[in-house]
Design an enzyme around this catalytic site. Structure first.
Site, mmCIF file in Angstrom:
data_model
loop_
_atom_site.group_PDB
_atom_site.id
_atom_site.type_symbol
_atom_site.label_atom_id
_atom_site.label_comp_id
_atom_site.label_asym_id
_atom_site.label_seq_id
_atom_site.Cartn_x
_atom_site.Cartn_y
_atom_site.Cartn_z
ATOM 1 N N ASP A 59 0.946 -1.217 0.078
ATOM 2 C CA ASP A 59 -0.072 -0.137 0.068
ATOM 3 C C ASP A 59 0.686 1.324 0.068
ATOM 4 O O ASP A 59 1.973 1.102 0.452
ATOM 5 C CB ASP A 59 -0.846 -0.070 1.318
ATOM 6 C CG ASP A 59 -1.999 -0.845 1.242
ATOM 7 O OD1 ASP A 59 -2.123 -1.742 0.280
ATOM 8 O OD2 ASP A 59 -2.923 -0.982 1.922
ATOM 9 N N HIS A 205 3.876 -2.416 3.294
ATOM 10 C CA HIS A 205 3.912 -0.839 2.637
ATOM 11 C C HIS A 205 5.078 -0.852 1.980
ATOM 12 O O HIS A 205 6.316 -1.122 2.432
ATOM 13 C CB HIS A 205 3.699 0.052 3.647
ATOM 14 C CG HIS A 205 2.067 0.096 4.369
ATOM 15 N ND1 HIS A 205 1.999 -0.907 5.241
ATOM 16 C CD2 HIS A 205 1.310 0.662 4.136
ATOM 17 C CE1 HIS A 205 0.766 -0.735 5.647
ATOM 18 N NE2 HIS A 205 0.243 0.256 5.094
#
Length: 257
Positions: A59, A205
């Site tokens: 993400d 991430h």
């Protein structure tokens, strides 16, 4: 006279209920953020796929400071992943999107900006999500399939916007808690493994833009251990597109290169 008063009271009561119903429609779907109920009751939303596969997702990018390091590491591991990107970052760094696609990865939508929803704003959510999806399509040449809202908060507005845009919301079954200042490769893997199953979707991430400075290195360094653990269990690691989740119907005008 009394009938008129009663009708007036009923009308006033109905009007008072409308904001409460609107707030409930906005907030209740966000309860899917809770991992346990999500996996049990909404497996497709949790990202549960075929039992011999694990979907690896990232993400918040793309980020020129860190995303290239993840692409190199994934090349070395011979693994493909799904990158949930922000629309504003897509326009700032289109070459990174080209690199992600060129290396065989999948690009999905994380929203236009990394914002938290507050009051219901269906028109704004629909406009921004459509803008992000079309930015991905314009730069990559592929209309995206998947949507994961920032912070995993899937409000009623965001759910409706995803349906209108032709995106399939997918959250996760396991995450590495890699956004904290004290994150290490070891603790990232340790956070994932208890919830890791065949058919699971892992959240990491590839940037620290919305997290503790430098924490992306923990996620990067965790990749060999994570992929190795999956392979020792006979699990393939790849994209959501390979994960066996039903894809949504594409909206009119969607382009695929």
């Amino acid at each position: 006279m009394e009938d008129g008063v009663d009708r007036g009271r009923l009308l006033a009561a109905a009007v008072a209920v409308v904001p409460a119903l609107a707030a409930a429609a906005h907030v209740v779907p966000a309860g899917t953020w809770l991992a346990g109920p999500r996996r049990a009751w909404l497996p497709a939303l949790a990202g549960v796929g075929t039992t011999d596969h694990v979907a690896l997702t990232f993400d918040d990018g793309p980020d020129p400071r860190s995303t290239p390091a993840f692409l190199s590491a994934l090349d070395e591991l011979a693994v493909r992943a799904t990158f949930f990107v922000l629309g504003e970052q897509v326009l700032r760094h289109p070459q990174l999107i080209h690199d992600i696609v060129r290396r065989g990865h999948e690009v999905a939508v994380h929203g236009w900006t990394h914002n938290r929803p507050s009051w219901p704003a269906p028109a704004r959510e629909a406009r921004q999500l459509a803008r992000a999806a079309h930015a991905v399509a314009e730069v990559s040449g592929v209309f995206p399939t998947w949507y994961r809202p920032p912070y995993g908060i899937l409000t009623g507005d965001r759910l409706l916007a995803a349906r209108r845009t032709g995106l399939r919301p997918v959250l996760w079954t396991a995450w590495g808690r890699d956004w904290t200042a004290h994150a290490t490769a070891e603790c990232v893997v340790a956070s994932i493994l208890p919830d890791l199953r065949g058919g699971g979707t892992v959240l990491l991430h590839d940037t620290d833009r919305h997290a503790a400075p430098g924490c992306w290195r923990a996620a990067l360094d965790a990749l060999p251990g994570l992929v190795g653990a999956c392979r020792r269990e006979g699990l393939r690691v790849g994209t959501l597109g390979e994960h066996g989740i039903t894809r949504p119907a594409r909206p009119a005008g969607a382009r695929v290169r």
